[in-house]
Each structure stands twice: as C-alpha cells, then as structure tokens.
Design an enzyme around this catalytic site. Sequence first.
Site, PDB file in Angstrom:
ATOM      1  N   CYS A 253       0.853  -1.198   0.000  1.00  0.00           N
ATOM      2  CA  CYS A 253       0.000   0.000   0.000  1.00  0.00           C
ATOM      3  C   CYS A 253       0.887   1.245   0.000  1.00  0.00           C
ATOM      4  CB  CYS A 253      -0.931   0.020   1.193  1.00  0.00           C
ATOM      5  SG  CYS A 253      -1.892  -1.489   1.425  1.00  0.00           S
ATOM      6  N   ALA A 254       1.828   1.303  -0.941  1.00  0.00           N
ATOM      7  CA  ALA A 254       2.938   2.262  -0.882  1.00  0.00           C
ATOM      8  C   ALA A 254       2.611   3.661  -1.379  1.00  0.00           C
ATOM      9  CB  ALA A 254       4.128   1.727  -1.681  1.00  0.00           C
ATOM     10  N   ALA A 255       1.580   3.821  -2.210  1.00  0.00           N
ATOM     11  CA  ALA A 255       1.309   5.146  -2.783  1.00  0.00           C
ATOM     12  C   ALA A 255       0.965   6.147  -1.686  1.00  0.00           C
ATOM     13  CB  ALA A 255       0.158   5.046  -3.782  1.00  0.00           C
ATOM     14  N   GLY A 257       4.171   7.123  -2.024  1.00  0.00           N
ATOM     15  CA  GLY A 257       5.604   6.848  -2.037  1.00  0.00           C
ATOM     16  C   GLY A 257       6.423   7.572  -0.997  1.00  0.00           C
ATOM     17  N   LYS A 259       6.732   7.041   2.324  1.00  0.00           N
ATOM     18  CA  LYS A 259       7.446   6.126   3.213  1.00  0.00           C
ATOM     19  C   LYS A 259       8.473   5.299   2.447  1.00  0.00           C
ATOM     20  CE  LYS A 259       3.699   5.854   6.625  1.00  0.00           C
ATOM     21  NZ  LYS A 259       2.734   6.755   5.948  1.00  0.00           N
ATOM     22  N   ASP A 275       1.297  -1.240  -4.790  1.00  0.00           N
ATOM     23  CA  ASP A 275       0.016  -0.558  -4.581  1.00  0.00           C
ATOM     24  C   ASP A 275      -0.976  -1.074  -5.618  1.00  0.00           C
ATOM     25  OD1 ASP A 275      -0.836   1.973  -2.785  1.00  0.00           O
ATOM     26  OD2 ASP A 275      -2.030   1.930  -4.629  1.00  0.00           O
ATOM     27  N   CYS A 373      -3.445   5.580   9.896  1.00  0.00           N
ATOM     28  CA  CYS A 373      -3.607   6.973  10.326  1.00  0.00           C
ATOM     29  C   CYS A 373      -4.975   7.122  10.970  1.00  0.00           C
ATOM     30  CB  CYS A 373      -3.414   7.951   9.163  1.00  0.00           C
ATOM     31  SG  CYS A 373      -4.429   7.628   7.714  1.00  0.00           S
TER      32      CYS A 373
END
Length: 424
Positions: A253-255, A257, A259, A275, A373
């Site tokens: 779930c990188a988008a 980017g 992190k 992602d 979050c």
Amino acid sequence: MPHVPLSRSANLELALYAAGDAVAQVRAGRSLTDALAGLEPAAGLRAAVQDLAYGTLRNLGLLDALLAELLRKPVKPALHALLVCALYQLRARPRTAHTTVDQTVRAVSRLEPAAKGLANAVLRNYLREADALLARCNSDAAHYSYQQWWIDRLRDAWPQRWESVLNAGNLHPPMSLRVNRRRLTAAQYLARLGELGIAGESIGTQAVLLERPLPIESVPGFGAGEVSVQDAGAQLAAPFLDIRPGMRVLDACAAPGGKAGHILELADCALTALDSDPVRIARIRDNLTRLGFDARVVCGDCLSPAAWSDGGQFERILLDAPCTASGVVKRHPDIKWLRRESDIARLASTQGRMLDALWQQLAPGGKLLYATCSVFPQENAQTIASFLARNRTARQLPLAGLDAGQLLPDARHDGFFYALLEKQ
C-alpha cells in the site's frame, strides 16, 4: 490551510458558488479533493474556493445547526451547501459582512433565482441574532463539528484526551518536511532556511516544521530531492522498521511513495513498492525519481501475493493499511462527514486479512510494521490483538516513545498507530 483573501480579480460570488458546489458534492459522498479537481485556476479564485470549502467542512456541524435555526423548512442540498459556506464566510470575516450578503445573493441567483430573498433574509437574520442562535446550538455535534457517533467513540476510547483529539482535527494542518539525510542534516537545512528568511524548527531526527506553510514549488530543495513533504508522525514509520543495507523490503500500500522514499534514505535495500491503484503507482515512481532512487514498483493487491510475488520472502514489511483516516482530518476535513460508523468494522476486517496475507511473505526472524492513520482502537490495537491471537509465530515488539503504539494528533502532527511484529 491558511486564510487566503480574495484578490480584486477574484469574485466572491463565484468563489461562494464553487465552494458550495464542492461542499454539496462531499455531502453526496465525493471526496473534497475530487470535488475541487476541476476547479478553474483563475487568478485568486482557486485559493479562495479552497479556503471556503475547507473552512466550511471543518465547522460544518455548527454551520448546519445554525442554518437549521434560521430556516423554517429544508432547502435543496445545493442551496443548503451554498448557505453554510456563506455562514462560514460571515463568521470568519465579520468585517466584510455587507459584501458577503450581497455576493451570496448573487451566487444564489445563479443557482436558484427564486431563493434570492430567502438567502438575503437568512444571512441578515444571522447577523442580527448571532449570539442567541449560537447559544441554542449547544449539541456535541455543533460544538465539536463531528458526527455524534465519532464523538461517542472517541470519548469511549480516550476518556482523558477525546476533546483534545477532536479539537486537533479542526486545526489548520502544519507543514512538516523530511530532510533527506543522504544529502544534508536537518540542522544544515534549517540554517539554509534561516538564510532565506524562512522560519522553522527541528522536531525529530530529520523532521523540520515550518512556521508557515509554503507552496510546494517554493520549498527550498524540494525539486532537487533534498526534502520531502511528510507529516512528522508519518516519519516514524521507516525508522521503526530497523532496516539494514541489502535487506529485501516490501512497502505494501505504498502510494504515494513518501514512506518508500524514506526507507531508501535510511538504507540501501532491495525495495518492492506495491500498490493496487494504477494511477497512484505513477506517483510512487515520480517521488522516487525526484529523490534519485530506484525500486521495484508493482501494481498489485497485497491480498493476492501470487499475482505479484517473485517467490522470495521479505525481511521487512511495511503495511500502511487502508483505514478511516480519522487521524488526518485536519488535512482532509471531508473525512469527518464521509465516514460512516460501519466503515470501522469493514476496514478492520480488511486490515486483518491483509496482515494474514502479508505474514506469509515475511521471512522467519523478519519484522512487519503495521501502520494506520486512525485513532479508533478497533482498527489499531484490537486488530493487532486479533492477529496475535490467531498467529502463534508472531510477537509484538515495543516501540520507543509511543503509548501502546498510538500517536494522537495535536497541533504539530497527525494521528497514527504503529505495531511492530516479529516472526519467530
């Protein structure tokens, strides 16, 4: 978002009309980002519309209550949205009340000409009776400007801090930068800012908090990859992973980017950035290119590893799981009105399935960092407790500086939850 006054070339009538349309779209279920995406970038108008829309949504509970007191019967959603934007403008800029009333009536005439008299009467009655009206708007939903179920859940979860969490979500968001430690230190970057007359302070190893937000194109060193825009709370994720050079690392779930870039700033590792959104995949590549990094960027669903896995296991995995985003409402006030209480259980179920799927991709002795979050325990501590109960090979490691993994939002950062799991 700081207040952006309308310039002479910008028209309050048009700004109110456009902001009302954006708020109406949010009430119909669309994100504010999408609602504002097609806004014409006329001189001064875009900033003014954003200011009105964001401010209205931050205060929507109170504005709805005020308008209910002022109306004898409900009006159409589009007109309702325009009127709450006008009430926000009257409350935020009382010295321009006469202009606001006049320009609102003009905006209403574009939308619903027969309602011009109603709009004029509503706003003038508010100006005459504001104190009495405010005294009658005394519900929790009006006082805090959140849905009642949200308030109730926070009160139950954080009996000593629920009010501060709610109030933090209604603040203007700070602008935090992450200094690329491969290029310079935070102290060196702060010195450069000082030479340029830009005030800021260090609030972490590589985090810098600006006194005043800047347009992204005006941030010194951004285009050169020296700094990235990232909330100070979000900057905790990559260091918690304890990455060393040469490790195989997965950012699920990188988008967009942020992190992933931070991970590569900390160590030369073999990073896979995953992602499921093909549009957002492009943002990962853009961010890594700006920072000067290469990684394997893959479009795929972390729930279906067979479709994207190269067959090897990872020594570190970051799962920045989809969640209610209840910890970042100061940046996205539409979330307060788009979320439904049922979303929490639905998302917690997805989070649990993601943990189960990615655990199989983690090498023995490896570590997985679960992140959200969110400020709701069902998505956080309860999700981790359920996972640990069904996975005997997992143990949770302590995280320095966090109370049970939860970072609650305040004026300097957003709200996040972290849990570091080791595979035994």
